[in-house]
Design an enzyme around this catalytic site. Sequence first.
Site, PDB file in Angstrom:
ATOM      1  N   HIS A 123       6.429  -4.445   5.788  1.00 19.89           N
ATOM      2  CA  HIS A 123       6.804  -3.376   6.724  1.00 19.89           C
ATOM      3  C   HIS A 123       7.128  -3.977   8.100  1.00 19.89           C
ATOM      4  O   HIS A 123       8.117  -3.614   8.720  1.00 19.89           O
ATOM      5  CB  HIS A 123       5.658  -2.374   6.931  1.00 19.89           C
ATOM      6  N   LYS A 141      -1.734  10.886  -1.865  1.00 21.83           N
ATOM      7  CA  LYS A 141      -2.720  11.932  -2.140  1.00 21.83           C
ATOM      8  C   LYS A 141      -4.099  11.567  -1.612  1.00 21.83           C
ATOM      9  O   LYS A 141      -4.763  12.355  -0.992  1.00 21.83           O
ATOM     10  CB  LYS A 141      -2.781  12.201  -3.637  1.00 21.83           C
ATOM     11  N   ARG A 166      12.903  -3.614  -1.693  1.00 17.85           N
ATOM     12  CA  ARG A 166      12.306  -4.869  -2.154  1.00 17.85           C
ATOM     13  C   ARG A 166      12.976  -5.405  -3.396  1.00 17.85           C
ATOM     14  O   ARG A 166      13.256  -6.563  -3.519  1.00 17.85           O
ATOM     15  CB  ARG A 166      10.814  -4.671  -2.454  1.00 17.85           C
ATOM     16  N   SER A 221       1.653  -1.823  -0.219  1.00 13.81           N
ATOM     17  CA  SER A 221       0.353  -1.385   0.300  1.00 13.81           C
ATOM     18  C   SER A 221      -0.632  -1.209  -0.854  1.00 13.81           C
ATOM     19  O   SER A 221      -1.808  -1.541  -0.740  1.00 13.81           O
ATOM     20  CB  SER A 221       0.501  -0.062   1.045  1.00 13.81           C
TER      21      SER A 221
HETATM   22  P1  ADP Z   1       6.251   5.221   0.700  1.00 13.16           P
HETATM   23  O1  ADP Z   1       7.173   5.791   1.715  1.00 13.16           O
HETATM   24  O2  ADP Z   1       6.818   5.213  -0.693  1.00 13.16           O
HETATM   25  O3  ADP Z   1       4.842   5.670   0.781  1.00 13.16           O
HETATM   26  P2  ADP Z   1       5.548   2.852   2.133  1.00 13.16           P
HETATM   27  O4  ADP Z   1       4.955   3.674   3.150  1.00 13.16           O
HETATM   28  O5  ADP Z   1       4.698   1.793   1.515  1.00 13.16           O
HETATM   29  O6  ADP Z   1       6.212   3.655   0.967  1.00 13.16           O
HETATM   30  O7  ADP Z   1       6.816   2.125   2.702  1.00 13.16           O
HETATM   31  C1  ADP Z   1       7.744   2.718   3.545  1.00 13.16           C
HETATM   32  C2  ADP Z   1       9.074   2.005   3.410  1.00 13.16           C
HETATM   33  O8  ADP Z   1       8.867   0.610   3.521  1.00 13.16           O
HETATM   34  C3  ADP Z   1       9.765   2.209   2.072  1.00 13.16           C
HETATM   35  O9  ADP Z   1      11.158   2.222   2.317  1.00 13.16           O
HETATM   36  C4  ADP Z   1       9.400   0.988   1.287  1.00 13.16           C
HETATM   37  O10 ADP Z   1      10.387   0.676   0.329  1.00 13.16           O
HETATM   38  C5  ADP Z   1       9.379  -0.044   2.385  1.00 13.16           C
HETATM   39  N1  ADP Z   1       8.514  -1.181   2.061  1.00 13.16           N
HETATM   40  C6  ADP Z   1       7.266  -1.182   1.576  1.00 13.16           C
HETATM   41  N2  ADP Z   1       6.811  -2.435   1.386  1.00 13.16           N
HETATM   42  C7  ADP Z   1       7.822  -3.254   1.756  1.00 13.16           C
HETATM   43  C8  ADP Z   1       7.986  -4.667   1.759  1.00 13.16           C
HETATM   44  N3  ADP Z   1       7.054  -5.495   1.316  1.00 13.16           N
HETATM   45  N4  ADP Z   1       9.155  -5.143   2.207  1.00 13.16           N
HETATM   46  C9  ADP Z   1      10.135  -4.308   2.620  1.00 13.16           C
HETATM   47  N5  ADP Z   1      10.051  -2.980   2.628  1.00 13.16           N
HETATM   48  C10 ADP Z   1       8.910  -2.452   2.198  1.00 13.16           C
END
Ligand code: ADP
Length: 159
Positions: free
Chosen positions: A17, A41, A90, A128
């Site tokens: 992130h 959830k 990813r 995560s």
């Molecule tokens: P979600 O919105 O599905 O709950 P997250 O909060 O984990 O997912 O991630 C928010 C955004 O960051 C999404 O676009 C996800 O694809 C991206 N993301 C998560 N982990 C990574 C990573 N390791 N590298 C790049 N982008 C990521």
Amino acid sequence: MRTVVYPGSFDPLTNGHLDVIARAARLFDRVIVAVAQNGEKQPLFTPEERCTLVRGATRRLRNVETRIFDGLLVDYVRGCDAQAVIRGLRAVSDFEFEFQMALMNRKLDERVETIFMMPKDTYTFLSSRLVKEIARLGGDVRDFVPGNVRVALRKRLKE
Ligand code: ADP
């Protein structure tokens, strides 16, 4: 002023992130990290805690703000005077869901663009969910999350 919103659960923030945030901060005047109130959830951290962790890890990026968001993403984006949404990609496995969501958001408001960014290759396997699983099992997450998140994970899992 070019503003972009990066929405997600961030439960918790990972280096993947953070890599996307840093890339977006170089391209846009203002990056708003929008922590979703109703993402997962059973989140490990409250929206406020997740926000605090993102703020701590992005302190040095002057044009990055972090806020909690609720409701429809396109409404939120317009309300922030932003022009676009950033999502991280990813692997091919992310594509289908992201593609569907981007097109749905366009249908809801065609002025809002979705931009996909790829993290550094070493972060493409990071999520995560995996980080929480490793931390729960007592594994070392130092290569996967910023220092403040590592400390918070250790504390939360001891509680
Ligand atoms: P979600 O919105 O599905 O709950 P997250 O909060 O984990 O997912 O991630 C928010 C955004 O960051 C999404 O676009 C996800 O694809 C991206 N993301 C998560 N982990 C990574 C990573 N390791 N590298 C790049 N982008 C990521």
